[in-house]
Design a protein around this motif. Structure first.
Motif, PDB file in Angstrom:
ATOM      1  N   ASN A 197       0.853  -1.178   0.000  1.00  0.00           N
ATOM      2  CA  ASN A 197       0.000   0.000   0.000  1.00  0.00           C
ATOM      3  C   ASN A 197       0.896   1.238   0.000  1.00  0.00           C
ATOM      4  O   ASN A 197       1.642   1.457   0.947  1.00  0.00           O
ATOM      5  N   PRO A 198       0.848   2.044  -1.056  1.00  0.00           N
ATOM      6  CA  PRO A 198       1.725   3.225  -1.117  1.00  0.00           C
ATOM      7  C   PRO A 198       1.473   4.212   0.019  1.00  0.00           C
ATOM      8  O   PRO A 198       2.354   4.989   0.382  1.00  0.00           O
ATOM      9  N   THR A 230     -15.416   0.418   4.474  1.00  0.00           N
ATOM     10  CA  THR A 230     -14.337   1.352   4.135  1.00  0.00           C
ATOM     11  C   THR A 230     -14.739   2.249   2.970  1.00  0.00           C
ATOM     12  O   THR A 230     -15.528   1.850   2.106  1.00  0.00           O
ATOM     13  N   ASP A 231     -14.188   3.444   2.947  1.00  0.00           N
ATOM     14  CA  ASP A 231     -14.473   4.390   1.863  1.00  0.00           C
ATOM     15  C   ASP A 231     -13.749   3.923   0.597  1.00  0.00           C
ATOM     16  O   ASP A 231     -12.595   3.471   0.665  1.00  0.00           O
ATOM     17  N   PRO A 232     -14.403   4.013  -0.574  1.00  0.00           N
ATOM     18  CA  PRO A 232     -13.760   3.583  -1.834  1.00  0.00           C
ATOM     19  C   PRO A 232     -12.385   4.195  -2.062  1.00  0.00           C
ATOM     20  O   PRO A 232     -11.501   3.549  -2.634  1.00  0.00           O
ATOM     21  N   SER A 233     -12.188   5.418  -1.599  1.00  0.00           N
ATOM     22  CA  SER A 233     -10.895   6.085  -1.804  1.00  0.00           C
ATOM     23  C   SER A 233      -9.774   5.404  -1.028  1.00  0.00           C
ATOM     24  O   SER A 233      -8.593   5.613  -1.319  1.00  0.00           O
ATOM     25  N   ASP A 234     -10.136   4.599  -0.043  1.00  0.00           N
ATOM     26  CA  ASP A 234      -9.129   3.911   0.770  1.00  0.00           C
ATOM     27  C   ASP A 234      -8.985   2.437   0.398  1.00  0.00           C
ATOM     28  O   ASP A 234      -8.273   1.698   1.081  1.00  0.00           O
ATOM     29  N   LYS A 267     -24.994   2.733  10.589  1.00  0.00           N
ATOM     30  CA  LYS A 267     -23.852   2.963   9.709  1.00  0.00           C
ATOM     31  C   LYS A 267     -22.549   2.710  10.466  1.00  0.00           C
ATOM     32  O   LYS A 267     -22.453   3.036  11.655  1.00  0.00           O
ATOM     33  N   VAL A 268     -21.569   2.150   9.746  1.00  0.00           N
ATOM     34  CA  VAL A 268     -20.230   1.992  10.303  1.00  0.00           C
ATOM     35  C   VAL A 268     -19.369   3.060   9.642  1.00  0.00           C
ATOM     36  O   VAL A 268     -18.976   2.928   8.480  1.00  0.00           O
ATOM     37  N   ILE A 269     -19.125   4.136  10.358  1.00  0.00           N
ATOM     38  CA  ILE A 269     -18.406   5.277   9.783  1.00  0.00           C
ATOM     39  C   ILE A 269     -16.903   5.082  10.020  1.00  0.00           C
ATOM     40  O   ILE A 269     -16.399   5.372  11.109  1.00  0.00           O
ATOM     41  N   VAL A 270     -16.239   4.549   9.000  1.00  0.00           N
ATOM     42  CA  VAL A 270     -14.822   4.236   9.115  1.00  0.00           C
ATOM     43  C   VAL A 270     -13.965   5.475   8.831  1.00  0.00           C
ATOM     44  O   VAL A 270     -12.991   5.736   9.537  1.00  0.00           O
ATOM     45  N   LYS A 271     -14.324   6.214   7.782  1.00  0.00           N
ATOM     46  CA  LYS A 271     -13.597   7.453   7.472  1.00  0.00           C
ATOM     47  C   LYS A 271     -14.118   8.517   8.427  1.00  0.00           C
ATOM     48  O   LYS A 271     -15.155   9.142   8.184  1.00  0.00           O
ATOM     49  N   ARG A 272     -13.389   8.739   9.492  1.00  0.00           N
ATOM     50  CA  ARG A 272     -13.918   9.485  10.623  1.00  0.00           C
ATOM     51  C   ARG A 272     -13.982  10.998  10.407  1.00  0.00           C
ATOM     52  O   ARG A 272     -12.985  11.626  10.033  1.00  0.00           O
TER      53      ARG A 272
END
Length: 317
Positions: free
Chosen positions: A5-6, A38-42, A245-250
């Motif tokens: 993962n960069p 998880t958010d798609p960006s991550d 909701k599971v809010i991972v990107k806080r």
């Protein structure tokens, strides 16, 4: 092949079978259910099975989150308390049996009683019943809920061995009509055992701790990294119960990072945990989430994913 993962060059991984992953997700395991939200960006790589799991992520939410997320948070709180005692206490020496008023060797009678206690406590794992892992986890959660409803003792993965062991000892003392001096000796043996476990944990902590983290821990008077996990887990548990909701990107990531860097006092962390537990208790009473996931739907999804995988493998051959 392992993918780097960069954003995080340090590679750490755990590999689960699909079955194990879905069992953990159905039990609202925080580490696992977070992956589904998880958010798609991550997301570095998402292959077809995971994509389909994410599309059905709502299947894995239930009010069991109250016990799993608060259970993990309690585990963090226990580590905070333990490390704080170590910081205040300084160097530790190995405990001696005579310091606890115990004979040099554990009496045979004590060995038998401890063996009985161990076998009784082991029953809590429900391994004596012919259940699959999903059924066993569901039954455990139901038992914890029953215990909580009757006694208001919040039993979870983080604390059940100690809570249950104390109850077993109290019951055995009555059932076997143990003499008062035997019960007292048993309690001293437990204290010695606990102190020896504490000493071994301290040794591991002392030799394996990260120097920079230790410096911050000593400066703040407690383990701030554990505190940041506690804050995040308790807030996420409440969000699941109230908002489903599971809010991972806080949205509170800066505040959580501040806690990790020592921005909160120890007293503030403890007060936060107490207040959040009250909120979690209230939210659990009013949540519209089901008490348990729909295992029929989850099982059907598992078989679809499993069969689809093997169809693709066979087609490629």
């Amino acid at each position: 092949a392992h993918l780097k993962n960069p954003k995080n060059p340090k590679f750490e991984s755990t590999i689960y079978s699909l079955k194990k992953f879905m069992i953990l997700a159905a039990n609202v395991n925080p580490n696992i259910v977070e992956l589904l939200w998880t958010d798609p960006s991550d997301q570095l790589v998402v292959r077809e099975p995971m994509g389909k799991l994410m599309a059905q992520k709502d299947l894995f939410l239930s009010s069991k989150a109250k016990f799993t997320f608060s259970g993990y948070a309690f585990a963090q709180a226990a580590k905070i308390e333990r490390h704080r005692k170590w910081i205040v206490r300084g160097e530790m020496t190995a405990p001696k049996r005579e310091d606890f008023g115990l004979p040099p060797e554990r009496p045979k009678q004590m060995e038998e009683i401890f063996g009985l206690i161990k076998s009784e406590v082991e029953k809590w794992n429900l391994s004596q019943y012919p259940l699959n892992n999903m059924e066993r986890d569901e039954l455990k959660a139901d038992i914890w809920e029953l215990v909580y409803n009757v006694s208001k003792v919040d039993v979870n993965e983080g604390n059940w061995p100690k809570v249950y062991e104390a109850g077993v000892i109290e019951r055995l003392a009555k059932e076997y009509n143990l003499k008062e001096e035997v019960v007292e000796l048993l309690q001293r043996e437990r204290l010695f055992k606990k102190e020896m476990e504490m000493y071994k944990s301290w040794l591991t902590w002392k030799t394996g701790r990260n120097p920079a983290r230790h410096e911050l821990e000593v400066k703040s008077g407690y383990d701030t990294k554990h505190a940041s996990h506690l804050v995040r887990l308790m807030r996420m548990g409440l969000e699941i119960l109230k908002d489903h909701k599971v809010i991972v990107k806080r949205p509170d990531s800066e505040e959580i990072l501040s806690v990790k860097n020592g921005g909160w006092s120890y007293e503030r962390v403890i007060e936060f945990a107490k207040n959040m537990q009250v909120k979690l208790d209230e939210a659990y009473k009013t949540t519209t989430l089901p008490k348990s996931v729909d295992y029929v739907k989850i099982n059907a999804l598992y078989h679809r994913l499993y069969e689809g995988y093997h169809e693709r493998i066979n087609a490629a051959c």
